[in-house]
Design a protein around this motif. Structure first.
Motif, short mmCIF file in Angstrom:
data_model
loop_
_atom_site.label_atom_id
_atom_site.label_comp_id
_atom_site.label_asym_id
_atom_site.label_seq_id
_atom_site.Cartn_x
_atom_site.Cartn_y
_atom_site.Cartn_z
N HIS A 86 0.86 -1.18 0.52
CA HIS A 86 -0.05 -0.14 -0.18
C HIS A 86 1.12 1.02 0.21
O HIS A 86 1.89 1.79 0.68
CB HIS A 86 -1.17 0.07 1.20
N HIS A 87 0.46 2.14 -1.36
CA HIS A 87 1.42 3.67 -1.20
C HIS A 87 0.48 4.60 -0.86
O HIS A 87 -0.47 4.39 -1.25
CB HIS A 87 2.64 3.58 -2.56
N VAL A 88 1.15 5.46 -0.13
CA VAL A 88 0.36 7.26 -0.64
C VAL A 88 1.56 7.96 -1.08
O VAL A 88 2.77 7.63 -1.05
CB VAL A 88 0.44 7.05 1.18
N GLU A 89 1.11 9.31 -2.03
CA GLU A 89 1.97 9.72 -2.24
C GLU A 89 2.83 11.04 -1.04
O GLU A 89 1.68 11.13 -0.44
CB GLU A 89 1.33 10.42 -3.37
N GLN A 90 3.76 10.92 -0.99
CA GLN A 90 4.34 12.51 -0.10
C GLN A 90 4.81 13.12 -0.71
O GLN A 90 5.98 12.80 -1.69
CB GLN A 90 5.04 11.17 0.96
N ILE A 91 5.28 14.55 0.05
CA ILE A 91 5.97 15.30 -0.76
C ILE A 91 7.11 15.50 0.35
O ILE A 91 7.62 15.73 1.30
CB ILE A 91 5.33 16.75 -1.11
N ARG A 131 9.67 17.22 -4.52
CA ARG A 131 9.39 15.49 -4.81
C ARG A 131 8.43 15.01 -4.17
O ARG A 131 8.13 14.28 -3.31
CB ARG A 131 10.59 14.70 -4.88
N LYS A 132 7.58 14.53 -4.90
CA LYS A 132 7.10 14.15 -5.09
C LYS A 132 7.01 12.51 -4.72
O LYS A 132 7.42 12.06 -6.08
CB LYS A 132 4.78 13.82 -5.45
N VAL A 133 6.63 10.99 -4.39
CA VAL A 133 7.08 10.34 -4.34
C VAL A 133 5.86 9.52 -3.87
O VAL A 133 5.17 9.69 -2.78
CB VAL A 133 8.33 9.97 -3.33
N ALA A 134 6.01 8.09 -4.05
CA ALA A 134 5.21 7.03 -3.66
C ALA A 134 5.88 6.48 -2.08
O ALA A 134 7.03 6.12 -2.47
CB ALA A 134 5.26 5.80 -4.49
N VAL A 135 5.25 5.94 -1.18
CA VAL A 135 6.06 5.50 0.11
C VAL A 135 5.09 4.38 0.47
O VAL A 135 3.74 4.31 0.48
CB VAL A 135 5.73 6.51 0.88
N ASN A 136 5.88 3.50 0.79
CA ASN A 136 5.09 2.33 1.21
C ASN A 136 4.89 2.18 2.45
O ASN A 136 5.67 1.93 2.96
CB ASN A 136 6.28 0.50 0.43
#
Length: 149
Positions: free
Chosen positions: A4-9, A18-23
């Motif tokens: 499950h990933h959420v987007e974080q800055i 940077r916008k990244v997907a975090v597990n």
């Protein structure tokens, strides 16, 4: 099991957002523990701290609030904390005090805010690889406070 990933800055090493997907299934503490950089005792203590932090609701909200809207003419209502939240707040505050000044910063950033060690070192103005040593010292104190064996 799917990740499950959420987007974080986040801020990269050059200071750019940077916008990244975090597990969300793998915290920085879990990553360090899985690779042998943290003992089981340190990992459990850090996870207990994070759980208390989340239970108190100190983190930013990432979803919509589903509680009732305030009545007409009022700007909001104060929600009383539960006994569990009050207890978690006492444990969290005690653990942060046990870590001590200078150690609590990196502990909070990695265990609660979910920052990686590199990002925490940069934000605190520390040299590379200093964070792991300081984090380990902080987790050792917190493990003692939580009475983790």
């Amino acid at each position: 099991m799917a990740a499950h990933h959420v987007e974080q800055i986040i801020e990269d090493p050059f200071g750019q957002a940077r916008k990244v997907a975090v597990n969300i299934g793998e915290s920085p503490l879990a990553w360090l523990h899985a690779r042998g950089h943290l003992s089981e005792r340190h990992y459990v203590a850090g996870d207990m701290l994070r759980a208390d932090w989340e239970k108190v609701g100190l983190g930013p909200r990432v979803t919509m609030r589903w509680d009732a809207a305030p009545p007409q003419g009022r700007t909001g209502r104060r929600v009383e904390p539960t006994v569990a939240q009050l207890s978690a707040r006492e444990r969290f505050d005690g653990a942060i005090r046990a870590a001590g000044p200078g150690l609590a910063d990196v502990l909070w950033r990695v265990a609660c805010a979910g920052e990686g060690l590199g990002a925490a070192e940069k934000a605190l103005g520390w040299p590379s690889r200093a964070g792991k040593l300081v984090l380990t010292l902080a987790l050792d104190r917190v493990a003692g406070w939580y009475r983790v064996r």
